[in-house]
Design a protein around this motif. Structure first.
Motif, PDB file in Angstrom:
ATOM      1  N   PHE A   4       0.714  -1.095   0.058  1.00  0.00           N
ATOM      2  CA  PHE A   4       0.033  -0.046  -0.121  1.00  0.00           C
ATOM      3  C   PHE A   4       0.792   1.344   0.067  1.00  0.00           C
ATOM      4  O   PHE A   4       1.417   1.389   1.099  1.00  0.00           O
ATOM      5  N   ARG A   5       0.447   2.243  -0.882  1.00  0.00           N
ATOM      6  CA  ARG A   5       1.110   3.587  -1.013  1.00  0.00           C
ATOM      7  C   ARG A   5       0.259   4.366  -1.760  1.00  0.00           C
ATOM      8  O   ARG A   5      -0.733   3.993  -2.470  1.00  0.00           O
ATOM      9  N   GLY A   6       0.922   5.534  -2.069  1.00  0.00           N
ATOM     10  CA  GLY A   6       0.161   6.461  -2.984  1.00  0.00           C
ATOM     11  C   GLY A   6       0.213   6.028  -4.496  1.00  0.00           C
ATOM     12  O   GLY A   6       1.094   5.714  -4.842  1.00  0.00           O
ATOM     13  N   PHE A   7      -1.176   6.166  -5.043  1.00  0.00           N
ATOM     14  CA  PHE A   7      -1.237   5.956  -6.537  1.00  0.00           C
ATOM     15  C   PHE A   7      -1.988   7.199  -7.150  1.00  0.00           C
ATOM     16  O   PHE A   7      -2.962   7.619  -6.688  1.00  0.00           O
ATOM     17  N   SER A   8      -1.622   7.590  -8.209  1.00  0.00           N
ATOM     18  CA  SER A   8      -2.069   8.721  -8.876  1.00  0.00           C
ATOM     19  C   SER A   8      -1.910   8.257 -10.624  1.00  0.00           C
ATOM     20  O   SER A   8      -1.379   7.275 -10.974  1.00  0.00           O
ATOM     21  N   LEU A  11      -4.576   8.859  -4.501  1.00  0.00           N
ATOM     22  CA  LEU A  11      -5.261   7.824  -3.553  1.00  0.00           C
ATOM     23  C   LEU A  11      -4.169   7.102  -2.638  1.00  0.00           C
ATOM     24  O   LEU A  11      -3.240   6.237  -3.343  1.00  0.00           O
ATOM     25  N   ASN A  12      -4.187   7.221  -1.377  1.00  0.00           N
ATOM     26  CA  ASN A  12      -3.190   6.450  -0.532  1.00  0.00           C
ATOM     27  C   ASN A  12      -3.834   5.805   0.552  1.00  0.00           C
ATOM     28  O   ASN A  12      -4.380   6.345   1.532  1.00  0.00           O
ATOM     29  N   LEU A  13      -4.110   4.639   0.437  1.00  0.00           N
ATOM     30  CA  LEU A  13      -4.872   3.902   1.399  1.00  0.00           C
ATOM     31  C   LEU A  13      -3.864   3.386   2.738  1.00  0.00           C
ATOM     32  O   LEU A  13      -4.522   3.006   3.666  1.00  0.00           O
ATOM     33  N   SER A  14      -2.498   3.641   2.551  1.00  0.00           N
ATOM     34  CA  SER A  14      -1.764   3.465   3.673  1.00  0.00           C
ATOM     35  C   SER A  14      -2.234   4.421   4.614  1.00  0.00           C
ATOM     36  O   SER A  14      -2.022   3.991   5.965  1.00  0.00           O
ATOM     37  N   GLY A  57     -11.218   7.009  15.100  1.00  0.00           N
ATOM     38  CA  GLY A  57     -11.852   6.554  13.608  1.00  0.00           C
ATOM     39  C   GLY A  57     -10.881   6.127  12.701  1.00  0.00           C
ATOM     40  O   GLY A  57      -9.664   6.009  12.829  1.00  0.00           O
ATOM     41  N   TYR A  58     -11.244   5.774  11.508  1.00  0.00           N
ATOM     42  CA  TYR A  58     -10.755   5.473  10.395  1.00  0.00           C
ATOM     43  C   TYR A  58     -10.418   6.983   9.604  1.00  0.00           C
ATOM     44  O   TYR A  58     -11.364   7.787   9.303  1.00  0.00           O
ATOM     45  N   ALA A  59      -9.003   7.306   9.196  1.00  0.00           N
ATOM     46  CA  ALA A  59      -8.777   8.460   8.753  1.00  0.00           C
ATOM     47  C   ALA A  59      -9.141   8.686   7.223  1.00  0.00           C
ATOM     48  O   ALA A  59      -8.328   9.065   6.323  1.00  0.00           O
ATOM     49  N   LEU A  60     -10.559   8.540   7.017  1.00  0.00           N
ATOM     50  CA  LEU A  60     -10.967   8.537   5.589  1.00  0.00           C
ATOM     51  C   LEU A  60     -10.556   9.820   4.994  1.00  0.00           C
ATOM     52  O   LEU A  60     -10.444  10.194   3.730  1.00  0.00           O
ATOM     53  N   TRP A  61     -10.843  10.829   5.628  1.00  0.00           N
ATOM     54  CA  TRP A  61     -10.484  12.501   4.980  1.00  0.00           C
ATOM     55  C   TRP A  61      -8.917  12.551   4.628  1.00  0.00           C
ATOM     56  O   TRP A  61      -8.868  13.474   3.982  1.00  0.00           O
ATOM     57  N   ASP A  62      -8.101  11.642   4.860  1.00  0.00           N
ATOM     58  CA  ASP A  62      -6.640  11.826   4.413  1.00  0.00           C
ATOM     59  C   ASP A  62      -6.318  10.961   3.443  1.00  0.00           C
ATOM     60  O   ASP A  62      -5.099  10.884   2.846  1.00  0.00           O
ATOM     61  N   VAL A  63      -7.280   9.926   2.619  1.00  0.00           N
ATOM     62  CA  VAL A  63      -6.735   9.097   1.808  1.00  0.00           C
ATOM     63  C   VAL A  63      -6.694   9.636   0.384  1.00  0.00           C
ATOM     64  O   VAL A  63      -6.003   9.304  -0.479  1.00  0.00           O
ATOM     65  N   TRP A  64      -7.574  10.464   0.012  1.00  0.00           N
ATOM     66  CA  TRP A  64      -7.598  11.128  -1.372  1.00  0.00           C
ATOM     67  C   TRP A  64      -7.673  12.606  -1.373  1.00  0.00           C
ATOM     68  O   TRP A  64      -8.307  13.455  -0.739  1.00  0.00           O
ATOM     69  N   ASP A  65      -6.532  13.349  -2.109  1.00  0.00           N
ATOM     70  CA  ASP A  65      -6.337  14.577  -2.000  1.00  0.00           C
ATOM     71  C   ASP A  65      -6.690  15.177  -3.229  1.00  0.00           C
ATOM     72  O   ASP A  65      -6.447  16.471  -3.678  1.00  0.00           O
ATOM     73  N   GLY A  66      -7.462  14.555  -4.163  1.00  0.00           N
ATOM     74  CA  GLY A  66      -7.922  14.960  -5.451  1.00  0.00           C
ATOM     75  C   GLY A  66      -6.973  14.610  -6.635  1.00  0.00           C
ATOM     76  O   GLY A  66      -7.353  14.749  -7.714  1.00  0.00           O
ATOM     77  N   LEU A 118      -8.800  -8.218  -4.253  1.00  0.00           N
ATOM     78  CA  LEU A 118      -9.392  -7.268  -3.299  1.00  0.00           C
ATOM     79  C   LEU A 118      -8.294  -6.149  -3.335  1.00  0.00           C
ATOM     80  O   LEU A 118      -9.379  -5.104  -2.603  1.00  0.00           O
ATOM     81  N   PHE A 119      -7.437  -6.104  -3.528  1.00  0.00           N
ATOM     82  CA  PHE A 119      -6.515  -4.785  -3.658  1.00  0.00           C
ATOM     83  C   PHE A 119      -7.171  -3.786  -4.435  1.00  0.00           C
ATOM     84  O   PHE A 119      -7.442  -2.693  -4.111  1.00  0.00           O
ATOM     85  N   GLY A 120      -7.730  -4.226  -5.628  1.00  0.00           N
ATOM     86  CA  GLY A 120      -8.257  -3.379  -6.646  1.00  0.00           C
ATOM     87  C   GLY A 120      -9.771  -2.878  -6.037  1.00  0.00           C
ATOM     88  O   GLY A 120      -9.961  -1.562  -6.091  1.00  0.00           O
ATOM     89  N   ARG A 121     -10.078  -3.909  -5.582  1.00  0.00           N
ATOM     90  CA  ARG A 121     -11.564  -3.721  -4.929  1.00  0.00           C
ATOM     91  C   ARG A 121     -11.718  -2.563  -3.714  1.00  0.00           C
ATOM     92  O   ARG A 121     -12.488  -1.401  -3.783  1.00  0.00           O
ATOM     93  N   VAL A 122     -10.780  -2.646  -2.917  1.00  0.00           N
ATOM     94  CA  VAL A 122     -10.784  -1.727  -1.497  1.00  0.00           C
ATOM     95  C   VAL A 122     -10.389  -0.440  -2.079  1.00  0.00           C
ATOM     96  O   VAL A 122     -10.864   0.604  -1.775  1.00  0.00           O
ATOM     97  N   HIS A 123      -9.442  -0.228  -3.226  1.00  0.00           N
ATOM     98  CA  HIS A 123      -9.246   0.922  -3.812  1.00  0.00           C
ATOM     99  C   HIS A 123     -10.379   1.638  -4.464  1.00  0.00           C
ATOM    100  O   HIS A 123     -10.555   2.891  -4.335  1.00  0.00           O
ATOM    101  N   ARG A 124     -10.993   1.001  -5.518  1.00  0.00           N
ATOM    102  CA  ARG A 124     -12.298   1.566  -6.134  1.00  0.00           C
ATOM    103  C   ARG A 124     -13.324   1.931  -4.919  1.00  0.00           C
ATOM    104  O   ARG A 124     -13.713   2.937  -5.213  1.00  0.00           O
ATOM    105  N   GLU A 125     -13.664   1.028  -4.125  1.00  0.00           N
ATOM    106  CA  GLU A 125     -14.747   1.399  -3.141  1.00  0.00           C
ATOM    107  C   GLU A 125     -14.346   2.757  -1.998  1.00  0.00           C
ATOM    108  O   GLU A 125     -15.345   3.326  -1.793  1.00  0.00           O
TER     109      GLU A 125
END
Length: 543
Positions: A174-178, A235-238, A223-232, A191-198
């Motif tokens: 897991f790392r940042g992907f753009s 997408l970094n699920l780490s 909680g889970y830091a959902l606000w930090d994973v996508w910066d526009g 599952l890796f692809g699915r969690v990124h899509r969802e």
């Protein structure tokens, strides 16, 4: 059931009385007896354990896996009735150290990692106060922080990538992907692809809700830091797995950023008689870009002075004359002006020694001009004394507490520092009715508005036990009313997960539960933490 997995892994699975007793505790107020403890030798073993747990659950046999490194968690995070997966015996290696980053396994103790990086004149700056006792797995899974976080940020800023075993029994990076890389990841059929899509869908569909939910504090582990994973763009699920307490998967490796430590530092000690002025003092200090801005209260200072010989032995004072001399400024200060209400430590660091000296002289002049008492530590040894008070006073109080035991349950609140002048007096009033049952000191990272309140209490007293949920609710509601978070760096675990609904709207809690189902549909990983907390269950397992 657990016996069926024994021959399938290269490591060991143990269920002896001594092992189960050791793994039934962490640094929290809880005790939960596991069924067994697994000591995997490698990632392949961890994948095998996850596949076994999935199969057992599909066959109607309830088992779960809870990862554990050093066991210094203060929330009950690594406690579980089923199988504990311990990284301490084998998966504890430093894999590599480069010029700017290092890769480690979760069971690696920070003290060993720190020594290894220092040999290359490098440090990992987001270390916690438990640096001599904790391991890297806990640092990552709790999104830990410490006295340097004001300048350098928390673990989430320094984790470059993670290797994680997910609920399908496979290990992924897991790392940042753009850009095209992100498109390729989201197109995958696993599952890796699915969690990124969802997760991308959750973040984009709920953008406004998540922006409002993100605490206004500089630190948060609730909680889970959902606000930090996508910066526009990236997408970094780490960012989601960091701080998830092993509820989404088992981390097998972490690559961490490193820095060259500053050559010089200098410490200013600020004595305050009124907490209402604390925001003004912090404002003045922040103009000088401190590396650390820490605090402790009058109770902490009293402990340090009462047990001065033990305190100064921590920093190597050799004899009673030296001990008395070292604490003479504090004794004389108390005689002349009384006990300060709170003491602040402001440390400035950099490459130019003269520039640092000039900055601290100006800081002292600015604060003195506002009527505050300031002392500049003349030597490194004098600075160590003040840091020893901050870091070790509660351990001393614990050793001399008699039947009372450490009881961390409101131990990690934080508010924006500009709200401290209202929050701290209100907090004191909130806790006042309970002083008959609890003795506590307050210390913390005042630059981040983060305070650690760890009472001492007789946990065998039913009245004390009954008060814990009530105090939690009162303190957490007060904290949220002042724009804060119920946990800045210690995380949720058993003790705070049931109170996340004080901090977050039901719609946000629902998103957390959706994330858990997405990653872990059978609830294999560390159940009861982050979502579906049960305060009655937690209170029934106080040690």
């Amino acid at each position: 059931m657990i016996k069926r997995i024994y021959p399938q892994i290269q490591g060991e699975i143990e269920s002896g009385e001594d092992v189960l007793e050791e793994y039934s505790r962490d640094w929290s107020i809880f005790k939960i007896n596991p069924s067994a403890v697994a000591f995997p030798k490698n990632s392949s073993d961890i994948c095998t354990l996850v596949n076994w747990a999935s199969l057992e659950n599909k066959n109607g046999h309830r088992v779960s896996l809870t990862g554990r490194s050093a066991g210094t968690d203060m929330t009950g995070g690594p406690l579980n009735e089923s199988l504990i997966v311990s990284f301490s015996r084998y998966t504890n290696k430093i894999i590599s150290i480069g010029d700017k980053e290092a890769t480690v396994q979760p069971g690696c103790y920070f003290r060993d990692f720190d020594k290894a990086t220092l040999r290359k004149n490098l440090i990992y700056p987001a270390y916690p106060a438990s640096r001599d006792l904790c391991a890297l797995g806990g640092i990552v899974n709790n999104n830990s922080a410490g006295e340097k976080t004001l300048k350098y940020g928390k673990a989430d800023k320094w984790v470059k990538s993670l290797r994680v075993v997910l609920s399908d029994g496979n290990e992924y990076e897991f790392r940042g992907f753009s850009g095209k890389d992100l498109e390729a990841v989201m197109a995958r059929g696993d599952l890796f692809g699915r969690v990124h899509r969802e997760i991308f869908r959750i973040c984009t569909e709920n953008k406004e809700l998540l922006e409002k939910a993100k605490p206004k504090t500089t630190k948060n582990s609730a909680g889970y830091a959902l606000w930090d994973v996508w910066d526009g763009r990236t997408l970094n699920l780490s960012k989601l797995i960091i701080g998830a307490q092993g509820t989404l998967g088992l981390v097998t490796e972490a690559t961490l950023g490193l820095i060259i430590p500053p050559k010089h530092s200098r410490l200013a000690v600020i004595f305050m008689s009124d907490m209402k002025e604390i925001a003004k003092v912090v404002d003045i200090c922040m103009k000088f870009k401190p590396e650390s801005l820490e605090s402790y209260d009058d109770s902490t200072l009293k402990v340090a002075m009462r047990y001065a010989p033990e305190m100064l032995s921590v920093i190597g004072a050799k004899n009673i004359v030296k001990l008395a001399y070292d604490f003479m400024p504090e004794i004389w200060r108390v005689i002349r002006h009384g006990m300060p209400k709170i003491v602040l430590l402001c440390e400035v660091a950099g490459e130019d020694e003269e520039e640092i000296k000039s900055d601290l002289d100006r800081l002292k002049a600015n604060l003195s001009g506002e009527g505050f008492e300031v002392r500049l530590a003349a030597t490194e040894e004098e600075a160590k004394k003040y840091w020893a008070i901050r870091r070790h006073s509660f351990a001393l109080l614990t050793r001399h507490a008699g039947e009372r035991k450490t009881a961390p349950f409101i131990d990690d609140v934080a508010v924006p520092y500009e709200n401290l002048y209202q929050y701290l007096p209100a907090l004191e009033e909130t806790l006042k009715p309970y002083r008959k049952f609890f003795v506590y000191t307050v210390a913390g990272h005042v630059g981040d508005g983060n305070f650690h309140i760890i009472p001492l209490a007789n946990l065998s007293d039913p009245k004390v036990r009954a008060l814990i949920p009530r105090i939690c609710e009162e303190v957490y509601r007060l904290t949220v009313e002042h724009g804060g978070t119920i946990t800045a760096e210690h995380n949720d675990g058993l003790i705070r997960t049931p109170f996340l609904n004080i901090q977050y709207l039901p719609e946000v809690i629902n998103l957390f539960e959706e994330v858990k189902r997405l990653f872990d549909p059978l609830s294999i990983f560390n159940p009861g933490k982050k979502v579906h907390g049960d305060i009655a269950y937690a209170m029934s397992h106080i040690k």
